[in-house]
Scaffold this active site. Structure first.
Site, PDB file in Angstrom:
ATOM      1  N   GLU A 255      -6.926  -3.252  -6.287  1.00 30.21           N
ATOM      2  CA  GLU A 255      -8.355  -3.243  -5.966  1.00 30.21           C
ATOM      3  C   GLU A 255      -9.076  -3.185  -7.307  1.00 30.21           C
ATOM      4  O   GLU A 255      -9.069  -2.136  -7.964  1.00 30.21           O
ATOM      5  CB  GLU A 255      -8.719  -1.996  -5.156  1.00 30.21           C
ATOM      6  N   CYS A 294     -17.630   0.192  -6.634  1.00 33.60           N
ATOM      7  CA  CYS A 294     -16.972  -1.095  -6.910  1.00 33.60           C
ATOM      8  C   CYS A 294     -17.539  -2.215  -6.045  1.00 33.60           C
ATOM      9  O   CYS A 294     -17.520  -3.376  -6.419  1.00 33.60           O
ATOM     10  CB  CYS A 294     -15.483  -0.976  -6.647  1.00 33.60           C
TER      11      CYS A 294
HETATM   12  P1  NAP Z   1      -9.610   1.976 -15.215  1.00 35.23           P
HETATM   13  O1  NAP Z   1      -9.977   2.394 -16.578  1.00 35.23           O
HETATM   14  O2  NAP Z   1      -9.006   0.650 -15.002  1.00 35.23           O
HETATM   15  O3  NAP Z   1      -8.626   3.139 -14.692  1.00 35.23           O
HETATM   16  C1  NAP Z   1      -8.185   3.161 -13.349  1.00 35.23           C
HETATM   17  C2  NAP Z   1      -6.970   4.071 -13.240  1.00 35.23           C
HETATM   18  O4  NAP Z   1      -5.863   3.490 -13.932  1.00 35.23           O
HETATM   19  C3  NAP Z   1      -7.151   5.448 -13.851  1.00 35.23           C
HETATM   20  O5  NAP Z   1      -6.523   6.399 -13.025  1.00 35.23           O
HETATM   21  C4  NAP Z   1      -6.433   5.328 -15.192  1.00 35.23           C
HETATM   22  O6  NAP Z   1      -5.981   6.555 -15.684  1.00 35.23           O
HETATM   23  C5  NAP Z   1      -5.279   4.461 -14.784  1.00 35.23           C
HETATM   24  N1  NAP Z   1      -4.621   3.768 -15.872  1.00 35.23           N
HETATM   25  C6  NAP Z   1      -5.166   3.240 -16.989  1.00 35.23           C
HETATM   26  N2  NAP Z   1      -4.220   2.615 -17.713  1.00 35.23           N
HETATM   27  C7  NAP Z   1      -3.047   2.750 -17.038  1.00 35.23           C
HETATM   28  C8  NAP Z   1      -1.708   2.337 -17.270  1.00 35.23           C
HETATM   29  N3  NAP Z   1      -1.365   1.633 -18.362  1.00 35.23           N
HETATM   30  N4  NAP Z   1      -0.771   2.664 -16.377  1.00 35.23           N
HETATM   31  C9  NAP Z   1      -1.085   3.364 -15.265  1.00 35.23           C
HETATM   32  N5  NAP Z   1      -2.338   3.802 -14.985  1.00 35.23           N
HETATM   33  C10 NAP Z   1      -3.307   3.485 -15.862  1.00 35.23           C
HETATM   34  O7  NAP Z   1     -10.844   2.046 -14.239  1.00 35.23           O
HETATM   35  P2  NAP Z   1     -11.943   3.188 -14.124  1.00 35.23           P
HETATM   36  O8  NAP Z   1     -12.768   3.108 -15.367  1.00 35.23           O
HETATM   37  O9  NAP Z   1     -11.338   4.493 -13.739  1.00 35.23           O
HETATM   38  O10 NAP Z   1     -12.786   2.709 -12.864  1.00 35.23           O
HETATM   39  C11 NAP Z   1     -13.891   1.833 -12.927  1.00 35.23           C
HETATM   40  C12 NAP Z   1     -13.527   0.452 -12.475  1.00 35.23           C
HETATM   41  O11 NAP Z   1     -12.823   0.500 -11.239  1.00 35.23           O
HETATM   42  C13 NAP Z   1     -14.736  -0.413 -12.212  1.00 35.23           C
HETATM   43  O12 NAP Z   1     -14.559  -1.646 -12.844  1.00 35.23           O
HETATM   44  C14 NAP Z   1     -14.762  -0.587 -10.699  1.00 35.23           C
HETATM   45  O13 NAP Z   1     -15.298  -1.800 -10.248  1.00 35.23           O
HETATM   46  C15 NAP Z   1     -13.332  -0.473 -10.336  1.00 35.23           C
HETATM   47  N6  NAP Z   1     -13.189   0.052  -8.975  1.00 35.23           N
HETATM   48  C16 NAP Z   1     -12.669  -0.763  -8.004  1.00 35.23           C
HETATM   49  C17 NAP Z   1     -12.534  -0.281  -6.716  1.00 35.23           C
HETATM   50  C18 NAP Z   1     -11.968  -1.130  -5.601  1.00 35.23           C
HETATM   51  O14 NAP Z   1     -11.692  -0.578  -4.539  1.00 35.23           O
HETATM   52  N7  NAP Z   1     -11.763  -2.400  -5.786  1.00 35.23           N
HETATM   53  C19 NAP Z   1     -12.919   1.029  -6.410  1.00 35.23           C
HETATM   54  C20 NAP Z   1     -13.433   1.818  -7.422  1.00 35.23           C
HETATM   55  C21 NAP Z   1     -13.567   1.305  -8.704  1.00 35.23           C
HETATM   56  P3  NAP Z   1      -6.811   7.371 -16.784  1.00 35.23           P
HETATM   57  O15 NAP Z   1      -8.120   7.687 -16.196  1.00 35.23           O
HETATM   58  O16 NAP Z   1      -5.961   8.564 -17.008  1.00 35.23           O
HETATM   59  O17 NAP Z   1      -6.926   6.484 -17.987  1.00 35.23           O
END
Ligand code: NAP
Length: 517
Positions: A255, A294
């Protein structure tokens, strides 16, 4: 305070210094989280070998009862969670309700689904296909629970809903989960899981929690495991290409982000009900959760002849929005979750400014650069067909862009320029326009909300994900699918074509519930 992880039946603290969680109203540190050395590989084995058998020994209704019990524990602590959401995510009461009550509602919804499925542990699809001339050999499709662990990696904007919408579906399917909240806002997930574990309402191993980095979760995956990831498209790309993920054969659901659109149909003229409803929805997109959803509206397509009136109507409402500390009841828009997110949003708004101009902004006091405050604003793109940034950049904050169009064909073509989205909304009472959008934009969107005069205010909103409907979108949005009532169970179960005699199929039928997934 250092957040601990719940793994292998114990709360464990990481050995590193940890990353900082802040209060976005002040920028002050409120906690740290670190997962180094907590034994993630052992936790995966524990979940598979202890949690999995315990859940699979229960029927769907009993698993549903577990979800109900979890929802009750969370409900009993609801007030404290609201305070945490304010302190760690800058949530107003409305924002906190979307996340916290949304999570509890989803748990209750899946609890009810469990009840309707009864004591069965398997699902059979309706109907058998006769595969031989004589009626002694048939094929029937059966769904059984995968004996793996569900790794659930969540985004920072939904520390409650993201956690529970994934856990509810996995637990109902009989699969143990290891949840990993995004570090920046992990305090709420941590406290909720602590309460649920302390209440002893789940079998041991059914739910684990990793607070801190999540890389180790991807190294010990097996073929019956799954990874459900929610976050940015760039992290999704890293996870998709991680060699251990590719080699494991584990299922992956993504997602990701998207540049969602709303369209006002040619009939949505000023003075019509659909025009007013669209204005209301655009203002919600610029205020609820400070735009950190999102599914949020990022692009607003408006018939060129109504664009000015639409911009003025939104501007009038923005001028009355109070932005500030959510501890103040009068505040409608809180900060983004930290300074880094504010800087990211401001940088992206600056990139949009190369092809758009700002036409409305909510008033806001000056805040320290350590805080997360961004003033809600509406941009205007004069040449949306020739623009590119406005279709590509997701400002994860209170910013949307008005794009004037001439003719529905043009609006439809421009809507697809975002290359696949989670949600689209249409404000139109014209049946032909509605059908065109469903037919032509269905393939590009996971969900389409159609608001006409008949629906009026009775809709759930552009951004709100309901457990009855699927959530996820094609292309850039990740190509994943979650929720959708029973459909959500597919990810955690295997459909197998059972070929055999009527006696065997009757015995399977007696141990199963018949349903279409
Ligand atoms: P993100 O930086 O991509 O991080 C998402 C998750 O992935 C966090 O728990 C992060 O952990 C983890 N992560 C990062 N690098 C990783 C790796 N190499 N291996 C495993 N896990 C890893 O996103 P975010 O900043 O938290 O969220 C914002 C984004 O999410 C926005 O772009 C939004 O559109 C999107 N979003 C999408 C949905 C949907 O349902 N489609 C819902 C909500 C948000 P850490 O925090 O510990 O780095």
């Amino acid at each position: 305070m250092k957040l601990e992880s719940y793994v292998s039946g114990e709360w464990k603290s990481g050995s590193g210094e940890g990353r900082v969680l802040v209060n976005p109203v002040t920028g002050a540190e409120i906690a740290r989280a670190d997962a180094s050395g907590i034994g993630v590989a052992a936790a995966m084995v524990h979940a598979r070998e202890v949690g999995g058998p315990a859940l699979r020994s229960l029927g769907f209704a009993e698993r549903g009862a577990l979800l109900k019990a979890v929802a009750e524990v969370l409900g009993a602590n609801r007030e404290r969670y609201g305070q945490i959401a304010r302190e760690n995510s800058g949530n107003t009461e409305t924002d906190a309700a979307v996340d916290i009550d949304g999570g509890i509602f989803t748990l209750k919804h899946y609890a009810r689904i469990g009840k309707t499925l009864g004591d069965a542990t398997m699902i059979v699809e309706d109907g058998r296909d006769q595969l031989a001339r004589d009626p002694v050999f048939f094929g029937q499709h059966t769904w059984t629970t995968r004996p793996g662990v569900a790794v659930q990696i969540n985004a920072f904007n939904f520390p409650s809903w993201g956690l529970w919408e994934k856990a509810a579906v996995a637990i109902l399917a009989g699969v143990p989960c290891i949840a990993k909240p995004a570090t920046a806002t992990a305090l709420l997930s941590h406290e909720m899981v602590r309460d649920v574990i302390a209440a002893g309402v789940l079998p041991e191993g059914a739910l684990s929690l990793v607070c801190g980095g999540g890389e180790a979760l991807l190294t010990s995956l097996g073929p019956m495991d799954s990874v459900a990831f929610t976050g940015s498209a760039s992290t999704a790309a890293t996870i998709r290409s991680t060699p251990s993920v590719l080699a494991s054969g584990a299922r992956l659901n993504v997602e990701a982000d998207s540049v969602n659109a709303t369209i006002l149909g040619p009939d949505a003229a000023p003075g019509t009900a659909v025009f007013d409803l669209a204005v209301r929805e655009a203002v919600k997109a610029l205020s609820v959760k400070a735009g950190q959803l999102c599914t949020n509206i990022r692009r607003v397509f408006v018939p060129a002849e109504h664009a000015e009136a639409f911009g003025e109507a939104v501007a009038a409402k923005l001028s009355g929005l109070t932005v500030g500390d959510p501890a103040d009841d009068a505040v409608r828009v809180g900060p983004l979750i930290n300074r880094a997110q504010r800087e990211d949003a401001e940088g992206k708004i600056a990139r949009l400014a190369a092809e758009c101009t700002e036409i409305a902004r909510a008033p806001m006091d000056d805040w320290s650069p350590d805080t997360g405050f961004v003033a809600p604003r509406l941009m205007h793109c004069a040449d949306p067909a020739g623009a590119s940034a406005v279709h590509e950049i997701e400002v994860f904050g209170p910013c949307a862009t008005l794009l004037p169009y001439d003719g529905m064909d043009s609006a439809v073509a421009m809507a697809t320029a975002a290359e696949g989205s989670l949600a689209l909304s249409l404000f139109s009472s014209d049946p032909e326009v509605q059908m065109q959008v469903v037919r032509d934009l269905g393939p590009w969107n996971g969900r389409i909300l159609c608001v006409d005069e008949e629906v009026g205010k009775n809709h759930t909103g552009h951004s709100i994900v309901v457990p009855q409907c699927v959530h996820g979108g094609p292309g850039r949005a990740g190509g994943g699918e979650e929720l959708g009532g029973l459909r959500g169970l597919r990810f955690h179960m295997q459909r197998t074509a059972i070929q055999g005699g009527p006696g065997l199929l009757d015995r399977i039928g007696a141990a199963s519930v018949t349903a279409g997934l």
